[in-house]
Design a protein around this motif. Sequence first.
Motif, mmCIF file in Angstrom:
data_model
loop_
_atom_site.group_PDB
_atom_site.id
_atom_site.type_symbol
_atom_site.label_atom_id
_atom_site.label_comp_id
_atom_site.label_asym_id
_atom_site.label_seq_id
_atom_site.Cartn_x
_atom_site.Cartn_y
_atom_site.Cartn_z
ATOM 1 N N ARG A 1 0.800 -1.213 0.000
ATOM 2 C CA ARG A 1 0.000 0.000 0.000
ATOM 3 C C ARG A 1 0.847 1.283 0.000
ATOM 4 N N ILE B 1 2.141 1.839 -3.514
ATOM 5 C CA ILE B 1 1.088 2.282 -4.431
ATOM 6 C C ILE B 1 0.741 3.748 -4.181
ATOM 7 N N HIS B 2 0.631 4.115 -2.908
ATOM 8 C CA HIS B 2 0.355 5.514 -2.579
ATOM 9 C C HIS B 2 1.486 6.422 -3.057
ATOM 10 N N PHE C 1 -1.465 4.985 -11.394
ATOM 11 C CA PHE C 1 -2.714 4.713 -10.680
ATOM 12 C C PHE C 1 -3.684 5.882 -10.726
ATOM 13 N N GLN D 1 -7.308 5.256 -11.124
ATOM 14 C CA GLN D 1 -7.949 4.562 -10.015
ATOM 15 C C GLN D 1 -7.886 5.376 -8.725
ATOM 16 N N ARG E 1 -10.573 5.276 -5.844
ATOM 17 C CA ARG E 1 -10.587 4.042 -5.043
ATOM 18 C C ARG E 1 -9.365 3.957 -4.138
ATOM 19 N N ILE E 2 -8.203 4.297 -4.670
ATOM 20 C CA ILE E 2 -6.944 4.117 -3.945
ATOM 21 C C ILE E 2 -6.779 5.130 -2.819
ATOM 22 N N THR E 3 -7.402 6.301 -2.931
ATOM 23 C CA THR E 3 -7.246 7.326 -1.902
ATOM 24 C C THR E 3 -8.192 7.142 -0.721
ATOM 25 N N TYR F 1 -8.498 1.760 2.106
ATOM 26 C CA TYR F 1 -8.067 1.082 0.869
ATOM 27 C C TYR F 1 -7.199 -0.136 1.171
ATOM 28 N N PRO G 1 -5.032 -3.021 -1.137
ATOM 29 C CA PRO G 1 -4.599 -3.304 -2.506
ATOM 30 C C PRO G 1 -5.173 -4.603 -3.056
ATOM 31 N N ASP H 1 -3.406 -4.340 -8.396
ATOM 32 C CA ASP H 1 -2.699 -3.144 -7.929
ATOM 33 C C ASP H 1 -1.249 -3.477 -7.597
#
Length: 511
Positions: A130, A133-134, A303, A306, A309-311, A315, A317, A321
């Motif tokens: 995560r 991804i962030h 990303f 998306q 959704r991711i924020t 969330y 993953p 993702d």
Amino acid sequence: MLDISTSWAIEPGLIPLTGPWAFVKISRPPSFSTATMSLKRSQTVQWPPAPSPDETEEERRVRVAAESEAKRVSDMIDRQLEVDRQRRKERRGPKILLLGQAESGKSTTLKNFQLHFAPKSFEKEAEIWRPVIHLNLVRSINFIVNLILSQKHDHRDAGPYPRRRSSVGPLTSELRRLCVRLGPLRQVEETLINILSGRSPGRPFNETEMARQAYNPAKATDIALRSGSGWRQGLSFGRKSGETSSGSSTSNRSDNLYMGEDGQSRRILSALGDDITALWKDPSVQKILKAAEIGLHEQPGFFLDQASRITKEDYRPRPEDVLKARVTTLGPEEHTIVAETGPQKANIWTIYDVGGSQSQRAAWAQYFDDVHAVIFLAPMSGFNQVLAEDESVNRLTDSIRLWQMICSNKILAGVEFILFLNKLDILDQKLKSGIQFSSFVTSYTKQPNETKPVAKYLMEAFVSLHQQHSPKRRRIHPHLTCAVDTKATSTVITRIQEVILIKALESNNVL
């Protein structure tokens, strides 16, 4: 311009290298028996030691009993070591070496193997990704904001940003307000870097933990962690410790700090989620990116589509993702996958993921004599791109030369060769957008600018090079792949699984 029909004359078995490569020669370290370590006769230690001349009968019985017990323990240890050795030999599964230039899809392919053979373990570790991804998302936004703000300045003052100026006109007031509201993401980026590198806030940057990649004006930069930094283990430990209250006070303080920083970053992202989405969908932003010839959607770790959704603060993953998440590891890494299903003698897969940039390719050779299969990844979408580390080199040209070098290596003569012509999806997008493949590959003439014939042309070119430059006749297993497509890639892994298993069994003298 690239003419694939042109071949390079290379003597089979040699790897012509330039710069830091030179000519790679593999030499084994001396074994212990031939090492320059020796003892003089007078220094030789006798075991068991000679009995004392005035030893009594009782002392002799004690000595003999002790020697007998010592021998029993020693023999038991030797037997256990032999059992362990045989067990490791029986369980020793295939060893795979992933090769290809940087950003060819090696790490994504590795994740696909993990998802294919150990889906439960993969799902458990998804949470670890995560912060990555962030960070991918935040860096993309900060890159766009910097790009937008640079439009206000004269070209010579725009710093290292795009080489082309856009002509989209003055920025709208709403776009300016968006850039101001997204300002806190700069601090979020720094916080996420601290989390991934294990660096405490305020502590000086340590080059051994993390290395920032050279700036590329056409892409949002990646975070580069040195191999062996253990960032996955560190995040896993922090996440598990956060679920319990046991441990030392120092450890708890560190874990609480990690949880606090991560939680704060998630709250900020959640609050700015709508603004992030609005910035990406703004027509002026898309015009600026297009004018600057920047395709963020083609890059690893994208990303923005998306973001809503991711924020979200809760969330979690998804597997897709994790596959798209981008973190660069500097240096080779060994990954062991314990298969949750499959034959008993092949339940351990060892995969070596090595760096693909020009400066890291010298490390490839050390793995050549200890693998059963090489999976070479060539990104087909790179036909109109250049290397990040050397803008004078076309990416497709580089892939072809690397492939030819690997094919001609004598040490790999008995290894199974698997070719992944990767990023089929991005190739399809580029061709449909009107980019002419023949403008960059001059030997591609009188053929349609469509995905199927272009992919077929590249497949034939790579297979032909393998046939021309292999030290001995062998089969090749080529596949067209899109590594972020889990279902399609799983099908490919199933097809090549048997080939790799058979090779591993042959190498271990099981077949």
